[in-house]
Design an enzyme around this catalytic site. Structure first.
Site, PDB file in Angstrom:
ATOM      1  N   ASP A 193      37.883  41.374  43.495  1.00 43.17           N
ATOM      2  CA  ASP A 193      38.723  40.822  44.560  1.00 43.17           C
ATOM      3  C   ASP A 193      38.413  41.532  45.883  1.00 43.17           C
ATOM      4  O   ASP A 193      38.409  42.756  45.950  1.00 43.17           O
ATOM      5  CB  ASP A 193      40.211  40.948  44.202  1.00 43.17           C
ATOM      6  CG  ASP A 193      41.051  39.935  44.962  1.00 43.17           C
ATOM      7  OD1 ASP A 193      40.771  38.726  44.842  1.00 43.17           O
ATOM      8  OD2 ASP A 193      41.958  40.343  45.716  1.00 43.17           O
ATOM      9  N   ASP A 205      33.164  45.580  42.496  1.00 45.13           N
ATOM     10  CA  ASP A 205      34.570  45.223  42.475  1.00 45.13           C
ATOM     11  C   ASP A 205      34.611  43.694  42.638  1.00 45.13           C
ATOM     12  O   ASP A 205      33.636  43.089  43.074  1.00 45.13           O
ATOM     13  CB  ASP A 205      35.278  45.928  43.639  1.00 45.13           C
ATOM     14  CG  ASP A 205      36.744  45.580  43.728  1.00 45.13           C
ATOM     15  OD1 ASP A 205      37.434  45.610  42.689  1.00 45.13           O
ATOM     16  OD2 ASP A 205      37.204  45.271  44.842  1.00 45.13           O
TER      17      ASP A 205
HETATM   18 MG    MG Z   1      38.923  44.879  45.751  1.00 44.71          MG
END
Ligand code: MG
Length: 260
Positions: A12, A10
């Site tokens: 962010d 992932d």
């Molecule tokens: Mg995230």
């Protein structure tokens, strides 16, 4: 844990938080390459294009291939392609990034007689568009949602996300959408396809239990949660089935991968 040959990361809350990097990103990618691991970056955010992510990564000195980035616009296209291999007309509630991605897969925007309504975050949304989408779903168009995220971070704070748009349409049409982003398996399956790896040999790293970790577990990937984002240590420790690895920061993954 089984032998790890690839990573689904992932972005962010794992690599950066907004504009602020959470680790020496370039060094991390160098080490991943040294270890001979494949990597795909996977995000639920369907509003940014692959080029925008490649550009952001290049600012950290990293050059990746376009196929190493997947988002929930692509998982929507991936899902639709499975249902309708020849493409066709769709009604889009979403931004240009979503429209472009669907079009590349053979699904062109139309107002009537559509195969599906595809909805995600649209920051220029208005009532006529929502009404039209709702009417088409009531007439039997397949209702596909990019991602369920209720909120979207903005410089001013949390604003309504794709999940809020889907909730509006679900209430208006009486139909639940098929979600293609995390925590559903489609985005993960797309990432696995890009790496040509089986889920059991892939470690997914994320900061959110209800999207990254849940989706990875549903797909059969190994899981690592980082403490640099949304979910807290207490929440991660209480998660069932348990997360395979809990990391203070993504850098802590490197010694673990070195030692097997
Ligand atoms: Mg995230």
């Amino acid at each position: 844990m089984r032998e790890i040959r690839g990573l689904i990361l992932d972005m962010d809350g794992v690599l950066w938080r907004g504009k602020e990097p959470l680790l020496d990103i370039q060094k991390f990618f160098d080490q991943i390459q040294e270890l001979g691991l494949k990597v795909v970056l996977a995000t639920n955010n369907a509003t940014k294009s692959v080029d925008q992510y490649l550009e952001k990564l290049s600012r950290y000195g990293i050059s990746l291939q376009p196929q190493q980035i997947v988002n929930s616009a692509m998982s929507a296209a991936y899902y639709l392609k499975r249902r309708f291999p020849h493409g066709g007309p769709v009604f889009v509630v979403g931004e240009q990034g979503l429209i472009d991605t669907l079009q590349e897969a053979g699904f062109y925007p139309a107002e009537e007689n559509v195969l599906a309504v595809v909805a995600g975050l649209d920051r220029t949304l208005n009532y006529p568009k929502l009404s039209q989408a709702s009417l088409l779903i009531r007439k039997g168009a397949l209702f596909v949602g990019t991602n369920p995220d209720k909120t979207f971070p903005s410089p001013q704070g949390l604003t309504p996300g794709a999940g809020a748009v889907l909730a509006f349409l679900e209430t208006g049409s009486g139909v639940k959408p098929v979600i293609t982003g995390k925590p559903e398996p489609y985005l993960f399956e797309l990432a696995l396809e890009r790496m040509c790896l089986e889920p059991s040999h892939v470690l997914t790293v994320g900061d959110r239990l209800d999207t990254d970790i849940l989706g990875a577990q549903r797909t059969g990937c190994q899981t690592a949660a980082v403490l640099t984002g949304v979910s807290s240590l207490e929440e991660i420790q209480a998660w069932n089935p348990p997360v395979d690895l809990i990391l203070e920061n993504l850098v802590d993954l490197i010694p673990f991968l070195r030692n097997g």
